[in-house]
Motif scaffolding. Sequence first.
Motif, PDB file in Angstrom:
ATOM      1  N   GLN A   6      -2.833 -68.922  12.624  1.00 51.53           N
ATOM      2  CA  GLN A   6      -1.954 -67.686  12.064  1.00 51.53           C
ATOM      3  C   GLN A   6      -2.642 -66.529  12.185  1.00 51.53           C
ATOM      4  O   GLN A   6      -2.091 -65.292  12.538  1.00 51.53           O
ATOM      5  CB  GLN A   6      -1.487 -67.957  10.789  1.00 51.53           C
ATOM      6  CG  GLN A   6      -0.483 -69.061  10.500  1.00 51.53           C
ATOM      7  CD  GLN A   6       0.029 -69.177   9.007  1.00 51.53           C
ATOM      8  OE1 GLN A   6       0.469 -67.940   8.566  1.00 51.53           O
ATOM      9  NE2 GLN A   6       0.016 -70.209   8.402  1.00 51.53           N
ATOM     10  N   LEU A  38       0.753 -73.002  16.450  1.00 52.91           N
ATOM     11  CA  LEU A  38       0.757 -71.673  15.769  1.00 52.91           C
ATOM     12  C   LEU A  38       0.275 -71.478  14.251  1.00 52.91           C
ATOM     13  O   LEU A  38      -0.138 -70.676  13.815  1.00 52.91           O
ATOM     14  CB  LEU A  38       1.930 -71.282  15.967  1.00 52.91           C
ATOM     15  CG  LEU A  38       2.286 -70.917  17.588  1.00 52.91           C
ATOM     16  CD1 LEU A  38       3.978 -70.672  17.604  1.00 52.91           C
ATOM     17  CD2 LEU A  38       2.021 -69.481  18.134  1.00 52.91           C
ATOM     18  N   VAL A  70      10.487 -70.045  16.913  1.00 53.15           N
ATOM     19  CA  VAL A  70       9.243 -69.039  16.553  1.00 53.15           C
ATOM     20  C   VAL A  70       9.801 -67.735  16.874  1.00 53.15           C
ATOM     21  O   VAL A  70      10.606 -67.265  17.681  1.00 53.15           O
ATOM     22  CB  VAL A  70       8.422 -69.173  17.856  1.00 53.15           C
ATOM     23  CG1 VAL A  70       7.265 -68.190  17.662  1.00 53.15           C
ATOM     24  CG2 VAL A  70       7.707 -70.630  17.670  1.00 53.15           C
ATOM     25  N   LEU A  81       1.562 -65.467  23.503  1.00 50.10           N
ATOM     26  CA  LEU A  81       2.741 -66.189  23.311  1.00 50.10           C
ATOM     27  C   LEU A  81       3.712 -66.471  24.453  1.00 50.10           C
ATOM     28  O   LEU A  81       4.221 -67.504  24.627  1.00 50.10           O
ATOM     29  CB  LEU A  81       3.706 -65.319  22.320  1.00 50.10           C
ATOM     30  CG  LEU A  81       3.440 -65.274  20.781  1.00 50.10           C
ATOM     31  CD1 LEU A  81       4.186 -63.959  20.154  1.00 50.10           C
ATOM     32  CD2 LEU A  81       3.642 -66.408  20.047  1.00 50.10           C
ATOM     33  N   LYS A 102       3.162 -77.128  19.752  1.00 53.59           N
ATOM     34  CA  LYS A 102       3.063 -75.886  19.937  1.00 53.59           C
ATOM     35  C   LYS A 102       3.309 -74.995  18.363  1.00 53.59           C
ATOM     36  O   LYS A 102       2.657 -73.967  17.989  1.00 53.59           O
ATOM     37  CB  LYS A 102       4.025 -75.185  20.780  1.00 53.59           C
ATOM     38  CG  LYS A 102       3.568 -75.903  22.297  1.00 53.59           C
ATOM     39  CD  LYS A 102       4.762 -75.150  23.050  1.00 53.59           C
ATOM     40  CE  LYS A 102       4.035 -75.406  24.541  1.00 53.59           C
ATOM     41  NZ  LYS A 102       5.247 -74.957  25.719  1.00 53.59           N
ATOM     42  N   PHE A 137      -2.235 -64.822  15.332  1.00 54.41           N
ATOM     43  CA  PHE A 137      -0.571 -64.092  15.669  1.00 54.41           C
ATOM     44  C   PHE A 137       0.042 -63.421  14.602  1.00 54.41           C
ATOM     45  O   PHE A 137       0.862 -63.958  13.819  1.00 54.41           O
ATOM     46  CB  PHE A 137      -0.002 -65.493  16.145  1.00 54.41           C
ATOM     47  CG  PHE A 137      -0.390 -66.317  17.228  1.00 54.41           C
ATOM     48  CD1 PHE A 137       0.000 -65.905  18.677  1.00 54.41           C
ATOM     49  CD2 PHE A 137      -1.263 -67.305  16.904  1.00 54.41           C
ATOM     50  CE1 PHE A 137      -0.362 -66.547  19.834  1.00 54.41           C
ATOM     51  CE2 PHE A 137      -1.629 -67.927  18.426  1.00 54.41           C
ATOM     52  CZ  PHE A 137      -1.307 -67.498  19.474  1.00 54.41           C
TER      53      PHE A 137
END
Length: 658
Positions: A166, A162, A100, A122, A158, A169
């Motif tokens: 999107q 994510l 990530v 995060l 995870k 983040f």
Amino acid sequence: MSSPSTGLPRPFLPPDPRVEEPYRVTPQGAIRIAILGIVAVTIFCVLFFRLWALQVISGERYLEVAKNNQVRTFRAAAPRGSILDRNGTVLVSNIPGTAVQLWPAAFDQATPEKQQFVLHRLSALLHVPYKEIRGDLLARQGDLLTPITIKENVNEDKIAYLLEHQNDFPGVQINQTYQRHYDQGGIAAQTLGYVSEISKQQLEADAGKGYAAGDRIGQAGVEAAYDTYLRGLPGIGRVFVDALGRVTSARQFQQLPEAGDNVRLTIDADLQKTAEDALNYGIRLAHEDGEWAADGGALVAMDPSNGEILALASNPSYNPGVYTGRVDPKALKRLSDPAANHPMIDRAIAGLYPPGSTFKPVTALAALETGLLSPDELIQCTPKVVVDGQTFTNWDPYANEPMTLTTALAASCDTYFYNVALRFYNRTDSPLQRWAQRMGFGQRTGVDVGAEERGLIPTPAWRRRYFKTEIDKIWTSGDSVQLGIGQGDVLVTPLQMTRFYALLANGGKLVQPHIVKSVEEPATEGQPPVVLREPAPKPPVDVGLNPNNIRVVQEGLFDATHANYGTSASIFGSFPIEIAGKTGTAEKYVTLPNYQGLQDQAWWCGYGPYIGPKLVVCAMIENGGHGGVVAAPAALQVFQKFFHVDPNSFNASVGNSD
């Protein structure tokens, strides 16, 4: 209508008495108007043609620039090459994973409140401290195009979360990565080294070598020394992103990543494991013998004919896996704790110790070569010797008999070598030091991996440079006596001692120790590897020793392991392979947690077979006491493994005290 008096047409307005003549354009005014008109038309034409050029001639170029504002280039790390032992056993390989990352350029577009919210989410999701992520961002200020790796090897759940969120983040992206895997459980950790992200200082120092911020490079050991071959070529590509930095297209590679080459070592994985176990065994023996401070050591096994290192063990060691993925600061702090006894130091090549009696063969050869001693000369071995009012004792307080050189080596008589050392003291040209340097001491061996220390052979000139007071600058007879038995200021590394005993084994040639055997292309299944490079060490150098003098010293080392008075005869006397070697016990001032003082460093160095040597071994146990008690048994285990000898097939007991 006409005027009654003049008959002319009547004006539309009555004349103005303030104006003498009616308004009209003068010639000068007409010129000015014409000039302004020309300028206006010219400006209009320029603007028109410029607009036409932008839209027609350069339209495609500017369209491409506009598109590029939505494009992000990226570097895809190449899989590092593997590190193999001499037989092809994999020591270090790769495990593919998912990382990530945070793209600062896109993340920077979010509001401060949004940024803080994203970082906290995060941190909670990936279990990475918020302060660490924020610190990484601050460290990259001014570099918005290099992604920051937040965490590697993230599980699929995870990653899926994510990707599904999107929008929540901005700037977060998912990339494939490779992590180093230590297939043999982390043996030879100091030799293999580790990989971590390149620092800003390294990036500046290595400008022009193809590195970029965010690259992971070798930081120590083989990983650092052969990083150019191991790292491969990174892939270069691009992706389209939206205004929030979210990827909107598949990755398009302009250059695919090329895997790095493999590096094959001279190390034998099985012998390396045995060497590391042998060090632990020697430390355990020292504790059982009452040596409470024994806490480390080194062991080197080498081919005396060509300098190939088959085992290079250092204790304490560490698990190089602590550098895999995101480094835990607490783990690094534990490694640097004084109580851990500096596990990152490779004691085999960077540890400095007085060699004690293992140095006596150096003194013997130097005396023989300079004519200060003959092989058959008898010198009385006594319990003590008084030199200029200072008493120097023998390790055996009951010894009192005349000895030849071979007997003195086998029994390790200190007072014999005190007398020989005094003969050197009367010479002004420092022949002992000169011969010691010719035999490899006080200089680096040239080993191809690791940060090596030079060691020290003290001379009168060195003493004058090093010390400040006039009395300390004086080279005394006591200094020569101490040097003659490997004590005082003399310092060596275990690798230097191994190299010297290889010289004794091969008949007087100084080899260059080396760890890397070849650089190879990864082999396809069923095909042999393609060797790309074979590092060529310097050929062995004949240091000019008389073969007869070498033979005398060799006989002394053989008697040390086989005669009933030999200091390690109880260890090697019944071993089915004839071994020759020497014990050593050397005092060193040490600083330990809650303790400062003198401790004995335990040594044993030797080789076998006695005729046609194949292996030289040098073992050193820090603060371990007597070499015959702890270092010789540790070395024996390596010989057992190398020669495939069943330990139950012969009898071995504790050696003599020296």
